[in-house]
Design an enzyme around this catalytic site. Sequence first.
Site, PDB file in Angstrom:
ATOM      1  N   HIS A   1       0.832  -1.206   0.000  1.00 53.55           N
ATOM      2  CA  HIS A   1       0.000   0.000   0.000  1.00 53.55           C
ATOM      3  C   HIS A   1       0.867   1.257   0.000  1.00 53.55           C
ATOM      4  CE1 HIS A   1      -3.533   2.488   1.199  1.00 53.55           C
ATOM      5  NE2 HIS A   1      -2.598   3.212   1.817  1.00 53.55           N
ATOM      6  N   GLU A   2       1.819   1.319   0.912  1.00 49.01           N
ATOM      7  CA  GLU A   2       2.668   2.512   1.008  1.00 49.01           C
ATOM      8  C   GLU A   2       3.579   2.653  -0.206  1.00 49.01           C
ATOM      9  OE1 GLU A   2       1.990   4.694   3.071  1.00 49.01           O
ATOM     10  OE2 GLU A   2       0.687   3.512   4.367  1.00 49.01           O
TER      11      GLU A   2
ATOM     12  N   HIS B   1       1.850   4.773  -2.794  1.00 54.91           N
ATOM     13  CA  HIS B   1       2.026   6.210  -2.573  1.00 54.91           C
ATOM     14  C   HIS B   1       3.435   6.657  -2.971  1.00 54.91           C
ATOM     15  CE1 HIS B   1      -1.793   6.557  -0.573  1.00 54.91           C
ATOM     16  NE2 HIS B   1      -1.447   5.812   0.468  1.00 54.91           N
TER      17      HIS B   1
END
Length: 447
Positions: free
Chosen positions: A22-23, A26
């Site tokens: 997920h990170e 980003h």
Amino acid sequence: MSPFLGSVFWLLVTLGVLVTFHEFGHYWVARRCGVRVLRFSVGFGRPLWRRVAKDGTEYQIAAIPLGGYVKMLDAREGDVPESERAEEFTGKSVWKRIAIVAAGPVFNLVFTIVAFWAMYMVGRPDVAPIIAATPGSPAAVAGIHPGDRLLAVDGTAVSTWSDATDVLFNGLLGNEPVPVHVRGTDGSERNVVLPVQNLAFGDAGKRFRELGLDLESPPAIIDQVVPGDPAALAGLHPGDRITTVNGQAVDDFSGFTKLVQAQAATSPKLALGIERDGKASTLDVTARMASEQGQPTRWLVGIAGKPLEVATLRYGPVRAFTESLHSTWSGATSTLGMIGKMLSGQASAKNISGVIGIAQVANSAANQGLGWFLNFLALVSLSLAILNLLPIPVLDGGHLLYYLIELVKGSPVSERTMIAGQYVGLALLFTLMGLAFFNDIQRMLVS
């Protein structure tokens, strides 16, 4: 490995994989949009491991594994030198900021599709949905007969017990009758309507147990005896039919298992009535308390019944990819439907699970094999994607809402509004986490 340690280990593996992915979403999009990343952290709090790369980005693994973050160069957190303004987050166009924020949930969706795809190629061992109903239960009264094979649940075709329960649990979130299509032992097909509306309001698991529907249990005939275990030491053989436990009649293997747990809790020494070659006899067996395959400890005697009919899901790469897209879409609609039902009061908030529930399911899935653990990772990743897209400040969806408002009004949301939103978002998030934790503890106490 004990159930507790196994649950902790597989929870850390699950969160480590999904949070990192997920990170990374980003991080990857921020770098391509020209934003400087100051820190990439898996976990919160005190760093356990840290490394600074040549580009100045600090990578770390922190002590609290319940999430992570990507810290970017941001003028809202301090003065940014003029020479670095080109790499600052808030100076980028609103579309680039939307792309950076949305990248985390999007990467979770990508992970979901890939995990389902791998799961279908590896294969997920399962059993056929051949069912029975507890006598007198709502399912039995509705017309479920022993040996019925489920063909469809609520209009969705099913070929495995897991597929059937997934659809059924979704129906148990609401109060509408759930139609099922079954094939009886005589080969005839018929429709049965399960009276979900008559069940007590609560979490889906409790309603499922009240419904009284389960896999048909094999007869109480021993198929395997574990060498060195109590049954083998007592002289039990494969082919023996168990007729009683401490004088109480045994109808099937599931009934035998339940009687062992109930009777051994009083005294582990059990009198098993058996039938061998047409002759009846009684053997004394001393049950032992142990754990199998990471499951909670229970009384065991060391025998197994006839295996259930196997129904493994396994496809080639092309079919597996198609099925992964279908499973992702089906999972997303089910999750959104559950959220909608809870918000409207049609479903109980007791259906929410937290980190304890996730840890227990992670351990159980890992003990069932790679296919099941991939299936579990896909479902949790999908849930994380949907949760993060909810319009709650402090979550990605809250930031996306701010940027959509900015697109409409032509200017950023005021700092005062954003700070107020942060407080509201944190309050909602902590309330949700507290409710999930309470539900997990309550389930543990009940079970």
